[in-house]
Design a protein around this motif. Structure first.
Motif, mmCIF file in Angstrom:
data_model
loop_
_atom_site.group_PDB
_atom_site.id
_atom_site.type_symbol
_atom_site.label_atom_id
_atom_site.label_comp_id
_atom_site.label_asym_id
_atom_site.label_seq_id
_atom_site.Cartn_x
_atom_site.Cartn_y
_atom_site.Cartn_z
ATOM 1 N N TYR A 34 10.276 -6.800 -7.074
ATOM 2 C CA TYR A 34 9.730 -7.415 -5.862
ATOM 3 C C TYR A 34 10.561 -8.613 -5.431
ATOM 4 O O TYR A 34 11.007 -9.415 -6.252
ATOM 5 N N MET A 35 10.757 -8.711 -4.119
ATOM 6 C CA MET A 35 11.427 -9.857 -3.516
ATOM 7 C C MET A 35 10.623 -10.319 -2.305
ATOM 8 O O MET A 35 9.948 -9.520 -1.654
ATOM 9 N N THR A 36 10.730 -11.600 -1.997
ATOM 10 C CA THR A 36 10.084 -12.136 -0.807
ATOM 11 C C THR A 36 10.952 -13.241 -0.240
ATOM 12 O O THR A 36 11.755 -13.850 -0.961
ATOM 13 N N LEU A 55 12.338 -0.920 -5.061
ATOM 14 C CA LEU A 55 12.735 -2.300 -4.792
ATOM 15 C C LEU A 55 12.086 -2.722 -3.481
ATOM 16 O O LEU A 55 12.391 -2.175 -2.420
ATOM 17 N N TYR A 56 11.206 -3.691 -3.559
ATOM 18 C CA TYR A 56 10.371 -4.083 -2.410
ATOM 19 C C TYR A 56 10.769 -5.461 -1.912
ATOM 20 O O TYR A 56 10.994 -6.392 -2.690
ATOM 21 N N THR A 114 0.839 -1.201 0.000
ATOM 22 C CA THR A 114 0.000 0.000 0.000
ATOM 23 C C THR A 114 0.875 1.252 0.000
ATOM 24 O O THR A 114 0.526 2.268 -0.606
ATOM 25 N N VAL A 115 2.018 1.163 0.664
ATOM 26 C CA VAL A 115 2.967 2.279 0.658
ATOM 27 C C VAL A 115 3.672 2.362 -0.687
ATOM 28 O O VAL A 115 3.851 3.446 -1.238
ATOM 29 N N LEU A 116 4.065 1.216 -1.224
ATOM 30 C CA LEU A 116 4.707 1.217 -2.544
ATOM 31 C C LEU A 116 3.779 1.816 -3.598
ATOM 32 O O LEU A 116 4.215 2.564 -4.474
#
Length: 276
Positions: A245-247, A39-40, A24-26
């Motif tokens: 995106y990374m997780t 970069l998340y 939501t911030v991104l």
């Protein structure tokens, strides 16, 4: 940490959360700063942060930030209220050359600007409520404000599972909110976790139209824009920013659940799996 390179204005903004809620911030950053690369990192392997001890949250936050710093970023956004409440000092000590912006103080500022009665309620994770960070941040801006807070620990797993509305969500929300609203009589309700905006329709149904819902995404994006401008870190005009995106777990699930947080039918086409 080494001094940031001379071309640092071309580096991405790093964003991390315990899961997908920080998207939501991104999303707000993308709308406010379309030229910036983002970069998340979502630490889904260790979700939720809100039930962990302050020491554990600080350690997890520094490890997640370390991954982003290792990829090369110019500014860090802590898109997690729990980590913003418990880990900012540790992050700034570990990465002294890196601007670090949390979501808690911008959210507190938005709440103070919105209240008419001076009565503000906050719903957040157990860690954020237990630490009292929102109460301190709001009263630092408006000392006379009456601030009440309630922990909503089931909201994060519900959000991560994609349960954003329906009878179960309504029942859980009513359980958490009814005592808070009846006792505090606020005119502003702060969504003190970046996962909570996905419950906006349900929360609006329960609180009615006279209570303003405040989340920190937009005000955080404004704070980032100001920091970039003051630090000479803004991306070149005309650049079209990209989001990566990374997780730390389940990239396919991350991509599926992320769509609800990014909005407008957006779904990450590639999510990188990383190990902390």
């Amino acid at each position: 940490m080494d001094v940031l390179p001379a071309h640092r204005h071309r580096l991405p903004i790093g964003v991390f959360d315990s899961g997908v809620g920080g998207l939501t911030v991104l999303r707000a950053l993308r709308q406010r700063l379309p030229a910036e690369d983002l970069l998340y990192l979502g630490d889904m392997a260790r979700l939720p942060y809100g039930t962990k001890s302050p020491q554990t949250v600080a350690r997890y936050a520094c490890q997640a930030a370390g991954v982003l710093v290792g990829r090369g970023i110019k500014l860090l956004v802590v898109a997690c209220n729990t980590a913003s409440a418990l880990a900012l000092e540790a992050l700034r000590a570990h990465f002294p050359e890196l601007p670090v912006i949390g979501v808690l103080e911008p959210g507190a500022a938005a709440a103070c600007a919105a209240t008419r009665s001076g009565r503000i309620a906050v719903i957040a994770t157990e860690g954020t409520v237990r630490g009292g960070a929102y109460v301190r941040a709001i009263r630092a801006l408006r000392p006379e404000t009456e601030v009440s807070a309630a922990a909503c620990p089931l909201f994060v797993p519900l959000a991560e599972e994609g349960w954003h509305s329906g009878p179960v969500v309504e029942s859980v929300a009513r359980h958490y909110l009814t005592p808070l609203l009846e006792n505090a009589a606020p005119d502003v309700l702060v969504l003190g976790c970046t996962h909570f905006p996905v419950f906006g329709d349900t929360l609006r149904l329960l609180v009615g139209q006279d209570i303003e819902l405040v989340d920190s995404a937009t005000t955080t994006a404004d704070a980032v824009a100001e920091a970039l401008s003051h630090g000479g870190l803004a991306a070149p005009t005309g650049h079209v920013g990209e989001s990566r995106y990374m997780t730390t777990d389940a990239p396919e699930r991350f991509a599926r659940v992320a769509a609800a947080f990014l909005g407008n039918g957006q779904t990450p086409t590639h999510v990188e799996l990383v190990d902390l």
